[in-house]
Enzyme design. Sequence first.
Site, PDB file in Angstrom:
ATOM      1  N   LYS A  84     -28.341 -23.286   1.939  1.00 24.46           N
ATOM      2  CA  LYS A  84     -28.115 -24.497   1.114  1.00 24.46           C
ATOM      3  C   LYS A  84     -27.082 -25.278   1.454  1.00 24.46           C
ATOM      4  CE  LYS A  84     -28.080 -25.435  -4.089  1.00 24.46           C
ATOM      5  NZ  LYS A  84     -28.295 -24.866  -5.384  1.00 24.46           N
ATOM      6  N   SER A 159     -31.760 -26.681  -8.377  1.00 26.66           N
ATOM      7  CA  SER A 159     -31.375 -27.568  -7.233  1.00 26.66           C
ATOM      8  C   SER A 159     -31.391 -27.194  -5.832  1.00 26.66           C
ATOM      9  CB  SER A 159     -29.684 -27.809  -7.540  1.00 26.66           C
ATOM     10  OG  SER A 159     -29.155 -26.645  -7.391  1.00 26.66           O
ATOM     11  N   SER A 183     -30.784 -22.294 -10.547  1.00 28.38           N
ATOM     12  CA  SER A 183     -31.367 -23.084  -9.370  1.00 28.38           C
ATOM     13  C   SER A 183     -31.771 -22.211  -8.231  1.00 28.38           C
ATOM     14  CB  SER A 183     -30.226 -23.836  -8.990  1.00 28.38           C
ATOM     15  OG  SER A 183     -29.999 -24.960  -9.766  1.00 28.38           O
TER      16      SER A 183
HETATM   17  N1  GLN Z   1     -30.561 -27.595 -13.548  1.00 29.38           N
HETATM   18  C1  GLN Z   1     -29.371 -26.865 -14.101  1.00 29.38           C
HETATM   19  C2  GLN Z   1     -28.367 -28.030 -13.998  1.00 29.38           C
HETATM   20  O1  GLN Z   1     -28.680 -29.227 -13.666  1.00 29.38           O
HETATM   21  C3  GLN Z   1     -29.066 -25.895 -13.416  1.00 29.38           C
HETATM   22  C4  GLN Z   1     -28.653 -26.190 -11.898  1.00 29.38           C
HETATM   23  C5  GLN Z   1     -27.996 -25.079 -11.069  1.00 29.38           C
HETATM   24  O2  GLN Z   1     -28.371 -23.838 -11.472  1.00 29.38           O
HETATM   25  N2  GLN Z   1     -27.371 -25.237 -10.050  1.00 29.38           N
HETATM   26  O3  GLN Z   1     -27.187 -27.730 -14.284  1.00 29.38           O
END
Ligand code: GLN
Length: 510
Positions: A84, A159, A183
């Site tokens: 990532k 994400s 995420s």
């Molecule tokens: N979707 C959640 C957010 O927008 C979690 C994102 C993540 O785990 N990086 O914060």
Amino acid sequence: MTGTSSDLTRADVAELSRLLGSGEVSAVEVTRAHLDRIAADDGRLGAYLHVEDDAALAAAAAVDQARATGAELGPLAGVPLALKDLVVTEGVPTTSGSKILEGWRPPYSATVATRLAEAGTVLLGKTNMDEFAMGSSTENSAYQVTRNPWDAERIPGGSSGGSSAAVAGHLAPWSIGTDTGGSIRQPAALTGLVGHKPTYGSVSRYGLIAFSSSLDQAGPMARTVLDAAVMHEVIGGHDPRDSTSIDTPLARLADAAREGAAGDLRGVRVGVVRELGGEGHAEGYEPGVLARTREAIEVLAGLGAEVTEVSCPSFDLALPAYYLIAPSEASSNLARYEGVRFGLRAGDDGSRDLDEVMAITREQGFGPEVKRRIILGTYALSSGYYEAYYGQAQKVRTLITRDFSAAFAGVDVLVSPTTPTVAFPIGTRVDDPISMYAADLCTLPASLAGLPAISVPSGLSEGLPVGLQVMAPALADDRCYRVAAALEAAQDAARGHRLLDELGTPAGAA
Ligand code: GLN
């Protein structure tokens, strides 16, 4: 060489490791098969922000050469990998999905990247993501849309959606994702993969671009539970460069996965969380998701697990608490992007003072969701409101932790759906932040409590993957792998193939 290059891109890591170790295929062949597949398919999927091409082939050639000279190589030598794009990699572009870091080539590597490189893995490239990991669909990337390999009109989750699309789309055998509120688990669930968020502090955060430091964890996204456990063992364990790193040895994770696959869960107590899709709490959950969850729980019971329902009342407050805590920490972490030390600097034409240059840089460099979070977080931390918002959210965090402790007094693991719905169509939630945030309803509690949680495929609903989440007490990540592997093995056996095999090779691919 046996088989075709398509076999090599469809193989899991255990199989690649076997083929490489026995000399049936070379690391260059494996890497080339993946690079060819990326060249053929990534225009459509948009999984990668950067592909290493020549560097990957050179690294693979070095592995082959070492093997030819009789060097003792580890089991992962020559296995390709995607990271990532918030995993900092020395000399390799790292953007965290943001324009504010465009063109940055870091001078050092994250511990997870270093450990994987030392194990002999070959970096294929860096995967797309929501900007600074804020999002659930990868649509907040400043660069490109990523498509779900199961249905190109749908999101791959987020994400870590570039990673999920790459692994499910056979453009990498596995990937590192990061999980702050879901995420790793959510994109894994939506693409038919296994994704594990480790116990907070058990995988080093050194060199991960920070979003919310008290929540961020890196972890594996893979095609099988065993592959995920193997990657976790490589990246996990104490790191003196992360002040929150836990200084105890990891549990035996790959062994736990193998034990689980043997299919005996007698004596394992499984709690089903009522507040996550159970009776009276099913609003917003798709019937197909709930059906796959029920069936998965029946499979666990059939393997001998003792299943009970458990109530964790504070979980209902996880979403508002998370969306105060994470933006608060983000507003502080993102203060470092001011156009002075690295990354974008805009408006510096000699006519403006430093404050104006910083303001213009941040205005141009950050996307709308990141700005929303900075404003939310700054507000929640401002004097006069601090107690009412941030302070209250921290208290809720404590209540959630207590609910988990009470539950784990009576059960070994907790289960729930990983997500309330299957992958949604691209564009349907971008203008509605609350519905986007709701994608993480089930994953947030374990994040806030710092606990390990895995998502494992539980079947399809209307042709799209559904995931089961298995949560465990701190440092009991092995329980997640054991129970997930038991479900995976039982369902693979019942259907006669892996769920991911139902995703065909796109026409035209070798
Ligand atoms: N979707 C959640 C957010 O927008 C979690 C994102 C993540 O785990 N990086 O914060």
